[in-house]
Design a protein around this motif. Structure first.
Motif, PDB file in Angstrom:
ATOM      1  N   GLY A 167      -2.995 -14.798  -8.073  1.00  0.00           N
ATOM      2  CA  GLY A 167      -3.742 -13.670  -8.593  1.00  0.00           C
ATOM      3  C   GLY A 167      -3.259 -12.378  -7.988  1.00  0.00           C
ATOM      4  N   VAL A 168      -3.425 -11.293  -8.705  1.00  0.00           N
ATOM      5  CA  VAL A 168      -3.065  -9.969  -8.219  1.00  0.00           C
ATOM      6  C   VAL A 168      -4.243  -9.040  -8.469  1.00  0.00           C
ATOM      7  CG1 VAL A 168      -1.939  -9.354 -10.417  1.00  0.00           C
ATOM      8  CG2 VAL A 168      -1.418  -8.054  -8.345  1.00  0.00           C
ATOM      9  N   GLU A 169      -4.544  -8.228  -7.497  1.00  0.00           N
ATOM     10  CA  GLU A 169      -5.564  -7.198  -7.657  1.00  0.00           C
ATOM     11  C   GLU A 169      -5.011  -5.884  -7.165  1.00  0.00           C
ATOM     12  OE1 GLU A 169      -9.976  -7.514  -6.655  1.00  0.00           O
ATOM     13  OE2 GLU A 169      -9.220  -6.214  -5.058  1.00  0.00           O
ATOM     14  N   ALA A 170      -5.312  -4.813  -7.879  1.00  0.00           N
ATOM     15  CA  ALA A 170      -4.894  -3.467  -7.497  1.00  0.00           C
ATOM     16  C   ALA A 170      -6.112  -2.570  -7.408  1.00  0.00           C
ATOM     17  CB  ALA A 170      -3.906  -2.904  -8.509  1.00  0.00           C
ATOM     18  N   SER A 218      -4.295   6.786  -3.108  1.00  0.00           N
ATOM     19  CA  SER A 218      -3.794   5.579  -2.455  1.00  0.00           C
ATOM     20  C   SER A 218      -3.854   4.415  -3.439  1.00  0.00           C
ATOM     21  CB  SER A 218      -4.623   5.251  -1.214  1.00  0.00           C
ATOM     22  OG  SER A 218      -4.491   6.270  -0.247  1.00  0.00           O
ATOM     23  N   LEU A 219      -2.729   3.748  -3.609  1.00  0.00           N
ATOM     24  CA  LEU A 219      -2.633   2.559  -4.451  1.00  0.00           C
ATOM     25  C   LEU A 219      -2.372   1.368  -3.548  1.00  0.00           C
ATOM     26  CD1 LEU A 219      -2.243   0.998  -7.148  1.00  0.00           C
ATOM     27  CD2 LEU A 219       0.156   1.747  -7.093  1.00  0.00           C
ATOM     28  N   SER A 220      -3.223   0.372  -3.621  1.00  0.00           N
ATOM     29  CA  SER A 220      -3.001  -0.860  -2.865  1.00  0.00           C
ATOM     30  C   SER A 220      -3.061  -2.035  -3.820  1.00  0.00           C
ATOM     31  CB  SER A 220      -4.039  -1.025  -1.748  1.00  0.00           C
ATOM     32  OG  SER A 220      -5.338  -1.108  -2.285  1.00  0.00           O
ATOM     33  N   LEU A 221      -2.207  -3.019  -3.580  1.00  0.00           N
ATOM     34  CA  LEU A 221      -2.216  -4.222  -4.401  1.00  0.00           C
ATOM     35  C   LEU A 221      -2.007  -5.420  -3.514  1.00  0.00           C
ATOM     36  CD1 LEU A 221       1.076  -5.271  -5.370  1.00  0.00           C
ATOM     37  CD2 LEU A 221       0.927  -2.810  -5.723  1.00  0.00           C
ATOM     38  N   GLU A 222      -2.697  -6.485  -3.865  1.00  0.00           N
ATOM     39  CA  GLU A 222      -2.582  -7.735  -3.131  1.00  0.00           C
ATOM     40  C   GLU A 222      -2.262  -8.855  -4.103  1.00  0.00           C
ATOM     41  OE1 GLU A 222      -5.836  -8.781  -0.673  1.00  0.00           O
ATOM     42  OE2 GLU A 222      -5.730  -6.984   0.583  1.00  0.00           O
ATOM     43  N   ARG A 254       0.856  -1.180   0.000  1.00  0.00           N
ATOM     44  CA  ARG A 254       0.000   0.000   0.000  1.00  0.00           C
ATOM     45  C   ARG A 254       0.895   1.233   0.000  1.00  0.00           C
ATOM     46  NH1 ARG A 254      -1.364   5.041   2.225  1.00  0.00           N
ATOM     47  NH2 ARG A 254      -3.617   5.268   2.425  1.00  0.00           N
ATOM     48  N   LEU A 255       0.613   2.209  -0.872  1.00  0.00           N
ATOM     49  CA  LEU A 255       1.399   3.426  -0.943  1.00  0.00           C
ATOM     50  C   LEU A 255       0.550   4.551  -1.499  1.00  0.00           C
ATOM     51  CD1 LEU A 255       3.759   3.332  -4.041  1.00  0.00           C
ATOM     52  CD2 LEU A 255       2.080   1.542  -3.600  1.00  0.00           C
ATOM     53  N   ASP A 256       0.969   5.769  -1.222  1.00  0.00           N
ATOM     54  CA  ASP A 256       0.336   6.950  -1.804  1.00  0.00           C
ATOM     55  C   ASP A 256       1.160   7.415  -2.990  1.00  0.00           C
ATOM     56  OD1 ASP A 256      -1.785   7.067  -0.024  1.00  0.00           O
ATOM     57  OD2 ASP A 256      -0.700   8.312   1.412  1.00  0.00           O
ATOM     58  N   ARG A 287       3.351  -6.920 -12.090  1.00  0.00           N
ATOM     59  CA  ARG A 287       3.621  -5.491 -12.054  1.00  0.00           C
ATOM     60  C   ARG A 287       2.296  -4.738 -12.068  1.00  0.00           C
ATOM     61  NH1 ARG A 287       7.247  -4.671 -16.379  1.00  0.00           N
ATOM     62  NH2 ARG A 287       5.463  -4.538 -17.815  1.00  0.00           N
ATOM     63  N   VAL A 288       2.201  -3.763 -11.181  1.00  0.00           N
ATOM     64  CA  VAL A 288       1.035  -2.877 -11.135  1.00  0.00           C
ATOM     65  C   VAL A 288       1.521  -1.480 -11.466  1.00  0.00           C
ATOM     66  CG1 VAL A 288      -0.719  -1.847  -9.657  1.00  0.00           C
ATOM     67  CG2 VAL A 288      -0.208  -4.289  -9.470  1.00  0.00           C
TER      68      VAL A 288
END
Length: 750
Positions: free
Chosen positions: A484-487, A475-479, A417-419, A438-439
């Motif tokens: 699987g990856v979700e942003a 705010s950008l969050s990715l899991e 998680r980052l701004d 990569r997001v």
């Protein structure tokens, strides 16, 4: 988050629901590594901190806002409050939202400024608030105000007029225009929810800066049922959560939170049984209610936030039943701020999986990072990143090329998680070559991209979502979970993403590797890397009937164990029913005119169940016709569970009358809502005792005789010995009769 949660291992609870629930899965043994807290979290700086709203500022602090009550007994009234924390354990009180200098010019001098909600919109903070009386009309004409600031701590500059003006009821009065809550839908549009019992809750679209309505409002809840709305997105659904019943009745407060969901932010919002929150027979799935196991009652008016691991929490106020008043009885209620985890069980939000408010040590929300240093100074955890600064964010990190974390992200799953700045390009890469994800946040192109990268930068799978235009920070969050990856991109990671992109990568999983952040002179801040929270909670167990101890079928004379209080000759046993014509009688206050049919109960744990028919129709005002079960210590100390008509709505209320304070002859009556009635339905009261030896009476209802909804519990002192039975009353017009079909007392199953 949204779709990612469908990728995680979950526990099926269909069987648990059918069996009345299962024991809650224990918390991870690693949860306590981050420390614990004990409710109320506001105790160090306030006795009361009602109607809380929360947001993580771009400076890295969490800010909590509260309505305009005095903080401590004897204090002068405040004008809204703000405090902050870094870890949800240590707090700093910052002061009031308004002073005489910045109070809205259109607010009457005596008006209350209530229920703040703060959002970060288009590069600045937007504060929505209730004004209980304006200068625009004579009489009480509440409205929603809006103010802006460059800092979550203020100072706030209010607009020259309301964002939602007073609304006439057409009869010389005004609807209750209370309790605003902002929201961003996944298409980037801004919304504002507002309203209360008199007039219902509405939603209106607002401009991209959050300051001006741009559409016509839509009513989303029924009259007389909900207020304190808060909306979140989860797994592609919009969940409207709102509070119900009297917020402020001292020791009789049964305020609780309920939910419905929709695919649209404008509804219709349906509960887990498919009932509409905007219907006369009003739906709502219980999110938060008092449990009888501790002293917290009247839990509601909440906000939701997410920690660094992706676990949701609910911040709300509640009342200590042993210390309900801030000053004198019938004055200000003492409503401190509490926090508990919000579990998602079978697609529905449940506070502590249905256990409700906590009073024992709980694991803190995770705010730290697996990377070294302070998340608010990300350059300390990355090589190739230099320190920067920003008027809102303070110390930031600047990436010109690529920056690599000095510690790895966990293998197979991680949450980052980052701004980021709205107009810049930032990428985050996880995993080790040749298998990476990569997001990319691409502000100039207006795109959020998730990509699976194989070999030397070969993109084999991807997903793209559109980003709305805007200024400031996002705010950008990715899991990454399993394969699987979700942003998500949001304003402040408050469960209202403006864009979501997700990609799967079957056939492999990611290795532990440093996090790589890319950019061309791009700024980042508040960067955390953590493991991912997994939803594994099962619903809290509910009372289940065991051996039958007593049964009354009403097929002749009443069993001799029954006794009448104020018998009514019109009540007859006929046709296999107890037929009870409704009269203009009541038990509340000094009335004490209603008939009661009571019996002594066993000493151990038991469940009393009745089946009854009471057709209250729909829509028409039939105040307050009702019938159901009563727990009766005296006429001034009782609880009653009844299907009831309240103005335009029909509901099942679990009311309580009790002394306003020990030794005070005055009483107060209020209650909790349990759920929606049916013309023929079943009701249960389950008795147990808590750790303090108090008698606990929990209410349950069934519309079909098969599935049961359990709700709030009321307690009686350990030395109380109430009788339990049946009641009816509330009004004689139009003529109607309640028909009780049977009564059964069960031993509670082990």
């Amino acid at each position: 988050m949204s779709r990612t949660r469908t990728l995680r291992p979950t526990v099926s609870v269909l069987a648990a629901l059918a069996l009345g629930g299962a024991v809650l899965s224990p918390l991870s043994s690693t949860a306590d590594e981050h420390g614990t807290y004990t409710n109320p979290v506001s105790e160090s700086f306030a006795d009361t901190y009602a109607d809380p709203a929360v947001i993580q500022g771009k400076d890295g602090w969490w800010y909590a806002y509260a309505t305009a009550d005095p903080l401590r007994a004897g204090d002068a009234p405040g004008i809204g409050h703000v405090s902050r924390t870094k870890d949800w354990s240590s707090w700093e009180y910052l002061g009031t939202l308004f002073t005489d200098e910045n109070r809205p010019s259109w607010a009457e001098p005596t008006a209350g400024l209530w229920a703040p909600d703060v959002r970060y919109v288009d590069g600045r903070y937007v504060l929505y608030f209730t004004v209980t009386d304006t200068t625009l009309n004579p009489g009480g004409d509440s409205a929603i105000g809006v103010a802006t600031s460059d800092s979550p701590a203020g100072p706030w500059v209010p607009a020259d007029e309301p964002i939602v003006a007073p609304r006439s009821d057409g009869g010389g009065g005004f609807f209750w225009t209370f309790d605003p809550a902002g929201f961003t839908s996944t298409d980037g549009r801004q919304w504002l929810y507002y309203g209360s019992y008199f007039g219902g809750v509405h939603v209106v679209e607002v401009s991209s800066d959050g300051l001006t309505p741009v559409g016509e409002p839509t009513q989303v809840t029924a009259w007389d049922r909900y207020e304190g709305t808060y909306v979140v997105e989860h797994d592609g659904w919009y969940y409207l959560m709102a509070s119900s019943a009297n917020c402020c009745a001292g020791p009789a407060t049964g305020y609780s939170v309920f939910a419905g969901r929709s695919r649209s932010p404008q509804g219709p919002f349906l509960d887990a049984d498919g009932l509409d929150l905007n219907a006369s027979v009003t739906g709502g799935t219980t999110v938060l209610t008092q449990n009888g196991e501790n002293d917290w009652i009247g839990a509601g008016h909440h906000a939701v936030f997410t920690d660094a691991q992706g676990r949701d929490f609910i911040a709300y106020h509640a009342i200590d039943e042993d210390e309900p008043w801030l000053n004198e009885p019938f004055g200000i209620n003492r409503r401190p701020m509490l926090v508990d985890r919000l579990d998602w069980v079978d697609g529905w939000p449940r506070t502590r999986a249905g256990y409700g408010p906590s009073d024992s040590p709980q694991p803190l929300p995770v705010t730290s990072s697996l990377l070294p240093g302070d998340p608010a100074q990300p350059a300390t955890a990355f090589t190739g990143m230099t320190p920067g600064s920003d008027p809102q964010a303070g110390v930031t990190g600047v990436v010109d090329g690529t920056a690599t974390s000095t510690a790895p992200a966990p293998a197979e799953e991680a949450r980052v998680r980052l701004d980021v700045r709205a107009d810049e390009v930032v990428s985050v890469t996880l995993g080790a070559s040749p298998k990476q994800v990569r997001v990319t946040y691409d502000g100039p192109a207006g795109e959020l991209r998730t990509e699976v990268v194989m070999g030397r930068r070969k993109v084999v799978r991807s997903d793209t979502a559109s980003l709305p235009e805007g200024d400031g920070w996002r705010s950008l969050s990715l899991e990454v979970v399993g394969r699987g990856v979700e942003a998500q991109v949001s304003a402040s990671d408050l469960n209202d993403p403006m864009a979501v992109a997700a990609t799967s990568f079957p056939g492999f999983s990611l290795a532990a590797a440093p996090v790589v952040v890319g950019g061309d002179g791009a700024s980042v801040d508040n960067l955390t890397v953590q493991t991912v929270h997994h939803e594994t909670a099962a619903l809290a167990p509910v009372p289940e009937p065991g051996e039958v101890l007593f049964h009354e079928s009403f097929d002749g004379t009443l069993d001799e164990s029954w006794s009448w209080v104020r018998p009514d000759d019109g009540i007859q046993v006929a046709g296999g029913d107890l037929v009870w014509p409704l009269r203009s009688v009541d038990l509340v206050g000094g009335t004490n005119s209603g008939a009661l049919l009571l019996r002594d109960m066993p000493e151990n744990d038991w469940i009393l169940e009745t089946s009854l028919t009471l057709d209250l129709g729909e829509e028409t005002v039939r105040n307050y016709q009702q019938a159901g079960i009563v727990v009766h210590e005296t006429d001034d100390d009782f609880a009653r569970l009844g299907s009831v008509a309240i103005w335009n709505t029909r509901t099942v209320e679990y009311g309580r009358e009790v002394a306003v304070a020990p030794g005070d002859p005055r009483t107060i009556f209020a209650g909790a809502i349990i759920g929606a009635p049916a013309p023929t339905m079943q009701m249960r009261i389950a008795h147990s005792t808590n750790a303090d030896g108090e008698h606990v009476y929990q209410a349950g209802i069934s519309r079909d005789g098969e599935s049961w909804v359990w709700g709030a519990a009321w307690t009686f002192p350990a030395d109380a010995d109430p009788r339990v039975g049946l009641y009816a009353g509330g009004g004689a017009e139009p003529p109607v009769e309640a028909r009780f079909h049977e009564v059964t007392v069960y031993e509670t199953a082990p």
